[in-house]
Design an enzyme around this catalytic site. Structure first.
Site, mmCIF file in Angstrom:
data_model
loop_
_atom_site.group_PDB
_atom_site.id
_atom_site.type_symbol
_atom_site.label_atom_id
_atom_site.label_comp_id
_atom_site.label_asym_id
_atom_site.label_seq_id
_atom_site.Cartn_x
_atom_site.Cartn_y
_atom_site.Cartn_z
ATOM 1 N N ARG A 132 1.033 -1.113 0.121
ATOM 2 C CA ARG A 132 -0.026 -0.002 0.033
ATOM 3 C C ARG A 132 1.062 1.160 -0.061
ATOM 4 N NH1 ARG A 132 -2.072 -3.638 3.934
ATOM 5 N NH2 ARG A 132 -4.128 -4.345 3.350
ATOM 6 N N HIS A 166 -2.425 2.866 -5.566
ATOM 7 C CA HIS A 166 -3.205 1.747 -5.597
ATOM 8 C C HIS A 166 -3.851 0.933 -6.731
ATOM 9 C CE1 HIS A 166 -5.441 -0.036 -1.883
ATOM 10 N NE2 HIS A 166 -6.322 -0.277 -2.695
ATOM 11 N N TYR A 206 -10.244 -9.807 -7.163
ATOM 12 C CA TYR A 206 -9.446 -9.765 -8.264
ATOM 13 C C TYR A 206 -9.686 -10.723 -9.322
ATOM 14 C CZ TYR A 206 -7.053 -6.283 -5.497
ATOM 15 O OH TYR A 206 -6.822 -5.459 -4.694
ATOM 16 N N HIS A 211 -4.347 -8.906 3.372
ATOM 17 C CA HIS A 211 -5.744 -8.977 3.554
ATOM 18 C C HIS A 211 -6.048 -9.931 4.598
ATOM 19 C CE1 HIS A 211 -6.869 -7.788 -0.816
ATOM 20 N NE2 HIS A 211 -6.687 -6.920 -0.179
ATOM 21 N N LYS A 246 -2.068 -2.617 8.039
ATOM 22 C CA LYS A 246 -2.811 -2.250 8.858
ATOM 23 C C LYS A 246 -2.813 -2.866 10.087
ATOM 24 C CE LYS A 246 -6.088 -0.823 5.032
ATOM 25 N NZ LYS A 246 -7.495 -0.938 4.343
ATOM 26 N N ARG A 283 -1.278 -1.815 -7.005
ATOM 27 C CA ARG A 283 -1.591 -2.865 -6.033
ATOM 28 C C ARG A 283 -2.535 -3.893 -6.729
ATOM 29 N NH1 ARG A 283 -1.524 -4.325 -0.419
ATOM 30 N NH2 ARG A 283 -3.800 -4.988 0.451
#
Length: 294
Positions: free
Chosen positions: A145, A240, A275, A266, A169, A243
């Site tokens: 990211r 992004h 995706y 994730h 994150k 990504r």
């Protein structure tokens, strides 16, 4: 209560500054609505009726479904916090449902276009030129990211093990392999960095500006957009998108979905499955071309 909730997000949940600001703005907006429309002085006084009235107003003001849903999510988190801390007895969000949103597929850059974007002759043989090339390659080769790239430190990169440590994150760490091609670019950039700055021991961050300071998100965004503008056909041209491109290209080449999930950082497989539509499109094309009855 709002101040207490913001402190909870900051120190216990360790949410990003961007996330905290979004929650705060949504809740303050709802608070203003409650004061003007229902003369309520505190958010904990709001019921299902006031919340529903606010949602109706947001829709009538032509806010998008995704925007309204984000505000609903902010209220859910807030009232869940109040119930958990026994500040209210009943959660007024129980019967509130998210609005239906059109399914938007992630944009990505085609492989041939990506080859043109990363053509090394486009980038000057200077510190800035090699930094910009490496920014693009790091995003595309690792799928990290924007915030992860900005926060990357020199100590996070291990060329001996050919891996980079990423802090994602909620402070979750993950390890991403470094390909030989990317490894070579890292070495070139480091040499240019050594030539440009004599105080490298005082610079912990890997990507720095011409002044030796940590790169900032807008610099990275402008860099990515400038080079994607040259060849990419996507409507969006942001970090992004690289990504998305990383994930899509891996899956199109047959990568395992769970492996891609781990590489992207994730929390669950559902976030990665978005995706797979690109892989299905490619399979359909092969099917149409190869099947004798197609």
């Amino acid at each position: 209560m709002l101040f207490r909730f913001i402190r909870y997000l900051t120190y216990e949940k360790r949410a990003s500054r961007h996330t905290i600001l979004a929650y705060q703005q949504d809740l303050e907006s709802f608070q203003t609505f409650c004061e003007k429309s229902f003369e309520l002085t505190a958010l904990e006084q709001a019921s299902h009726a006031e919340i529903r009235a606010w949602i109706i107003q947001l829709v009538e003001e032509k806010n998008s479904a995704s925007t309204v849903n984000r505000k609903i999510s902010s209220l859910r988190a807030f009232y869940k916090f109040l119930v958990k801390n026994e500040l209210i007895e009943l959660d007024p969000m129980v019967k509130i449902r998210l609005l239906k949103t059109p399914k938007r597929l992630p944009e990505f850059v085609q492989e041939q276009e990506m080859d043109h974007v990363l053509e090394e002759s486009l980038f000057p043989q200077t510190f800035e030129g090699q930094r910009d090339l490496l920014i693009l390659k790091m995003l595309y080769y690792t799928g990290m990211r924007l915030s992860e790239l900005v926060g990357l430190k020199t100590s996070d990169i291990d060329l001996y093990k050919s891996e980079v440590k990423v802090l994602g994150k909620r402070n979750k760490q993950r390890i991403i392999p470094i390909l030989t091609d990317l490894k070579n670019n890292i070495q070139v950039y480091q040499k240019e960095k050594e030539k440009s700055f004599s105080n490298l021991d005082e610079i912990p961050y890997f990507f720095v500006t011409n002044k030796g300071e940590q790169v900032y998100p807008m610099l990275v965004y402008r860099t990515v957009k400038m080079y994607l503008d040259l060849y990419a056909q996507t409507h969006k041209r942001s970090p992004h998108v690289l990504r998305h491109t990383f994930a899509t290209h891996l899956l199109n080449k047959g990568a395992d979905l769970n492996a891609v999930k781990d590489l992207l950082g994730h929390a669950n497989l559902a976030a990665t499955q978005v995706y797979t539509h690109n892989t299905l499109d490619k399979l359909k094309a092969v099917f149409d071309q190869a099947h004798p009855k197609a």
